[in-house]
Enzyme design. Sequence first.
Site, PDB file in Angstrom:
ATOM      1  N   GLY A 172       0.834  -1.194   0.000  1.00 47.34           N
ATOM      2  CA  GLY A 172       0.000   0.000   0.000  1.00 47.34           C
ATOM      3  C   GLY A 172       0.865   1.238   0.000  1.00 47.34           C
ATOM      4  O   GLY A 172       1.631   1.468  -0.917  1.00 47.34           O
ATOM      5  N   PHE A 173       0.712   2.064   1.032  1.00 44.85           N
ATOM      6  CA  PHE A 173       1.433   3.337   1.143  1.00 44.85           C
ATOM      7  C   PHE A 173       1.054   4.260  -0.016  1.00 44.85           C
ATOM      8  O   PHE A 173       1.899   4.773  -0.732  1.00 44.85           O
ATOM      9  CB  PHE A 173       2.966   3.138   1.220  1.00 44.85           C
ATOM     10  N   HIS A 174      -0.248   4.389  -0.199  1.00 45.80           N
ATOM     11  CA  HIS A 174      -0.744   5.306  -1.217  1.00 45.80           C
ATOM     12  C   HIS A 174      -2.210   5.625  -0.913  1.00 45.80           C
ATOM     13  O   HIS A 174      -2.844   4.981  -0.071  1.00 45.80           O
ATOM     14  CB  HIS A 174      -0.604   4.692  -2.618  1.00 45.80           C
ATOM     15  N   ALA A 175      -2.712   6.624  -1.639  1.00 47.51           N
ATOM     16  CA  ALA A 175      -4.145   6.935  -1.626  1.00 47.51           C
ATOM     17  C   ALA A 175      -4.615   6.952  -3.070  1.00 47.51           C
ATOM     18  O   ALA A 175      -3.798   7.017  -4.000  1.00 47.51           O
ATOM     19  CB  ALA A 175      -4.376   8.295  -0.984  1.00 47.51           C
ATOM     20  N   ARG A 213      -3.670   4.300   2.662  1.00 50.85           N
ATOM     21  CA  ARG A 213      -3.771   2.966   3.269  1.00 50.85           C
ATOM     22  C   ARG A 213      -2.421   2.267   3.300  1.00 50.85           C
ATOM     23  O   ARG A 213      -1.617   2.405   2.367  1.00 50.85           O
ATOM     24  CB  ARG A 213      -4.839   2.114   2.594  1.00 50.85           C
TER      25      ARG A 213
END
Length: 136
Positions: free
Chosen positions: A49-52, A97
Amino acid sequence: MDGVTLFNICPHGDNRGELYALEYQKELPFVIRRVYYICNVPGSNIKRGFHAHKKLRQAIICLGGSCSITVDNGKIKEIYLLDKPNKLLILDAGLWREINNFSANATLVVLASDVYDENDYIRDYHEFILWRGGQK
Ligand code: T46
């Protein structure tokens, strides 16, 4: 948190096992345009993840095993444990997230409201905070 729904899907269960249905305008607030899944995660230390997403909405189910999803709206963070195949997590757009604590054999199925588009991703946290500020 606004934009996040976690609920238990009711099974159509009988002596043959459990059947779960996800239907537009019942369990699902959007039409599915893509399905992808994540499996064979090589260790519980792996983080994804580590993105929107700017527009994409997603519904996430852990069909086997378990994992945790940390959702961040730029002000607060909440952690959701997906450890049963009847737990459905629906994420609206605009939420950062991070996915971690994958158990052995964790299988994450994601139903998405649109096709894959890298331009819909915000992969830098600072950029995400600036983008959130500009949305108000
Ligand atoms: C999300 C979490 C839960 C594609 O080519 N098509 C696709 O539909 C997807 C989802 C990914 N990709 C490519 C893009 C990357 O080269 O697959 C590679 C891995 O994707 P990513 O690093 O974005 O994977 P995750 O697990 O960090 O994030 C994914 C989704 O991208 C994201 O939307 O919410 O799962």
